[in-house]
Design a protein around this motif. Structure first.
Motif, mmCIF file in Angstrom:
data_model
loop_
_atom_site.group_PDB
_atom_site.id
_atom_site.type_symbol
_atom_site.label_atom_id
_atom_site.label_comp_id
_atom_site.label_asym_id
_atom_site.label_seq_id
_atom_site.Cartn_x
_atom_site.Cartn_y
_atom_site.Cartn_z
ATOM 1 N N ASP A 113 -0.397 -0.808 -4.493
ATOM 2 C CA ASP A 113 -2.085 -0.340 -4.527
ATOM 3 C C ASP A 113 -1.958 1.315 -4.277
ATOM 4 O O ASP A 113 -1.856 1.506 -3.101
ATOM 5 N N TRP A 114 -2.082 2.002 -5.003
ATOM 6 C CA TRP A 114 -1.731 3.502 -5.019
ATOM 7 C C TRP A 114 -3.089 4.032 -4.399
ATOM 8 O O TRP A 114 -3.268 5.246 -4.191
ATOM 9 N N GLU A 115 -4.162 3.257 -4.332
ATOM 10 C CA GLU A 115 -5.407 3.755 -3.723
ATOM 11 C C GLU A 115 -5.889 3.353 -2.290
ATOM 12 O O GLU A 115 -6.838 3.663 -1.767
ATOM 13 N N PRO B 22 -3.370 10.050 -5.720
ATOM 14 C CA PRO B 22 -3.797 9.090 -6.454
ATOM 15 C C PRO B 22 -5.497 8.854 -5.582
ATOM 16 O O PRO B 22 -6.411 8.088 -6.155
ATOM 17 N N LEU B 23 -5.460 9.402 -4.374
ATOM 18 C CA LEU B 23 -6.676 8.911 -3.591
ATOM 19 C C LEU B 23 -7.938 9.890 -4.023
ATOM 20 O O LEU B 23 -7.874 10.967 -4.399
ATOM 21 N N LYS C 186 2.333 9.508 -9.501
ATOM 22 C CA LYS C 186 1.081 8.785 -8.764
ATOM 23 C C LYS C 186 0.863 9.681 -7.367
ATOM 24 O O LYS C 186 -0.040 9.281 -6.743
ATOM 25 N N THR D 44 0.808 -1.207 0.059
ATOM 26 C CA THR D 44 -0.043 0.115 -0.195
ATOM 27 C C THR D 44 0.747 1.115 0.046
ATOM 28 O O THR D 44 2.074 1.077 0.071
#
Ligand code: MRU
Length: 370
Positions: A286-288, A369-370, A366, A251
C-alpha cells in the motif's frame, strides 16, 4: 480424493470460452476438489467474500476477472458507470488485502469511454489476464530472491535441514502459482537444499493445516503441522531457523498485515534472534499508507468461524460446535506486525529492509505517492 486432479494454478480462463473463469473452491480442500465457476461479477464477489478463493494476490486477480465479467455482461448505455459500480461492489467484499483495491483501480484505468464497448471488453479482459500472469511472474521472482536466504542458513548450520516456520497459507492457492512465502521453499526444495517446514494450523479457518499442508504434501516438501501456539516453544529450543510468511498489505514504512497470529510469531522470533521475513509482490504494497498498525482495516468475520470447527467426518465436511452456545466470540482476521520486528521483505525486485527508503530504492517509480 485429490489425486484425480493435477493442480497447476488456482484460477484460469476456461478452455471452452473466455466468458467463464474457473477457480479451485478452497472451502473443500484438502478433502474434496471442486471447481467453482465465475460467470458474473456477483460470482466473483461471492467467491472472495465467502473465501472460495482467498489469499491477497488471488483476491486481486479474482477481482480483476470480476471487473471483466461485469463489463462483458453489461448491455446498457453507461458501461463506465457499470464498471465503477462493479469496483465499489468488489471492494466491499473484504477490506484488508490491498491487492483487491489495486486490481479494481487498475481495471477502471484501463477503461476508455471513447472506445466502443467491444474494444473495452477486450482490453479489460487482456488486462485481467496480464495481471494473472504478473502475479505468477512475481511469485517466481520472489522465489529466486528468497532462495539465497535459505541457502545461507543451510551453509551456516552444519548441514542439518533448514527449519522454516510459516503461518496461514501463502502458497500458490493464495496466489496463482508458486505462492509468496512458499516460492523460496519450493525452489530450495527443488535445488536439493534439505529443509523442513513447521506449518501453523492457523485458527480459526485452518488455512495452514488444510491448505499449506496440502500444498507442501503435493510437492513432497517435509513438513509438520503444529498448533498455533507451539511456535514460541520451538523457537526457544532452536528448532526454527527462519520465519517466512506472506502479507495482505505492507505499508510504505514496512508494517506487515497478515493473517491473525503473525504478529505473535514475529514477537517470538525477535525474542529468540530468529529472522522474520515477509514475502510479497508489489501488488500487496500500500504505497499510500505509511503507518500500518493503526490504519490498515482489519477484517472481522463471522463468529461461527471461531465457534465451530470443520473437518472430514465419514464422507463429508462437517462442522462441530467448539464453545458454549452463549459465549461471545471475537474473530479478527488479521494483525499487523510492526516494521521493527520484520527482518526483511522479499519482493519480486529483490530483498529489502522493512522501511520506506529501502522499498523505494527497489521501486523508484513509487516515489512521492502520498
Ligand atoms: O484470510 P485469508 O486466507 O485470505 O488470508 C490469507 C493470508 O493471510 C495470507 O498469508 C496472505 O494473503 C499472503 S498470501 C500470499
Amino acid at each position: 480424493m485429490t489425486d484425480r486432479f493435477h493442480f497447476e494454478s488456482s484460477i484460469w480462463v476456461s478452455e471452452e470460452h473466455n466468458r467463464l473463469i474457473e477457480v479451485i473452491d478452497q472451502r473443500f480442500l484438502p478433502f474434496e476438489t471442486k471447481i467453482f465457476n465465475l460467470k458474473t461479477v456477483e460470482d466473483a464477489y461471492f467467491a472472495i467474500r465467502e473465501m472460495v478463493v482467498r489469499g491477497a494476490p488471488l483476491i486481486g486477480v479474482t477481482a480483476a476477472f470480476g471487473m471483466y465479467l461485469a463489463l462483458r455482461n453489461y448491455r446498457g448505455d453507461h458501461p463506465g458507470r457499470c464498471l465503477s459500480e462493479a469496483a465499489g461492489y468488489l471492494n466491499s467484499s473484504r477490506p484488508t488485502a490491498v491487492n483487491l483495491f489495486f486490481a479494481t483501480r487498475r481495471l477502471l484505468e484501463t477503461f476508455d469511454p471513447g472506445k466502443p464497448h467491444a474494444v473495452n471488453v477486450e482490453n479489460i479482459y487482456h488486462e485481467a489476464v496480464r495481471m494473472r500472469q504478473e502475479e505468477i511472474d512475481s511469485c517466481r521472482q520472489i522465489g529466486e530472491h528468497g532462495v539465497p536466504l535459505i541457502e545461507e542458513i543451510f551453509r551456516n548450520n552444519g548441514g542439518r535441514p533448514v527449519e522454516i516456520l510459516t503461518h496461514c497459507n501463502a502458497g500458490w492457492l493464495a496466489c496463482v502459482e508458486w505462492g509468496t512465502a512458499t516460492a523460496p521453499i519450493y525452489l530450495a526444495h527443488q535445488k536439493g537444499i534439505p529443509l523442513h517446514v513447521w506449518v501453523d494450523e492457523t485458527r480459526p479457518r485452518n488455512q495452514g493445516a488444510r491448505l499449506t499442508a496440502f500444498e507442501l504434501g503435493l510437492k513432497g516438501v517435509p513438513h509438520t503441522v503444529i498448533p498455533d501456539n507451539a511456535g514460541g516453544h520451538l523457537m526457544q529450543h532452536g528448532r526454527v531457523d527462519l520465519v517466512l510468511t506472506g502479507s495482505d498489505r505492507t505499508t510504505l514504512n514496512g508494517d506487515v498485515a497478515n493473517k491473525i497470529g503473525t504478529y505473535l510469531k514475529a514477537l517470538a522470533a525477535a525474542d529468540n534472534g530468529i529472522p522474520f521475513y515477509a514475502a510479497l509482490p508489489s501488488s500487496s504494497i500500500d504505497w499510500e499508507l505509511e503507518d500500518g498498525v493503526y490504519h490498515i482495516p482489519v477484517e472481522e468475520r463471522s463468529p461461527d468461524e471461531v465457534a465451530f470447527i470443520e473437518g472430514w467426518y465419514g464422507k463429508q465436511i462437517t462442522a462441530v460446535r467448539l464453545i458454549p452456545e452463549k459465549s461471545p466470540v471475537a474473530n479478527y482476521g488479521f494483525d499487523v506486525t510492526p516494521a521493527r520486528l520484520v527482518t526483511g521483505l522479499i519482493t519480486e525486485r529483490g530483498v529489502c529492509r522493512a522501511e520506506k527508503n529501502s522499498l523505494l530504492h527497489l521501486f523508484p517509480e513509487k516515489q512521492n505517492p502520498l
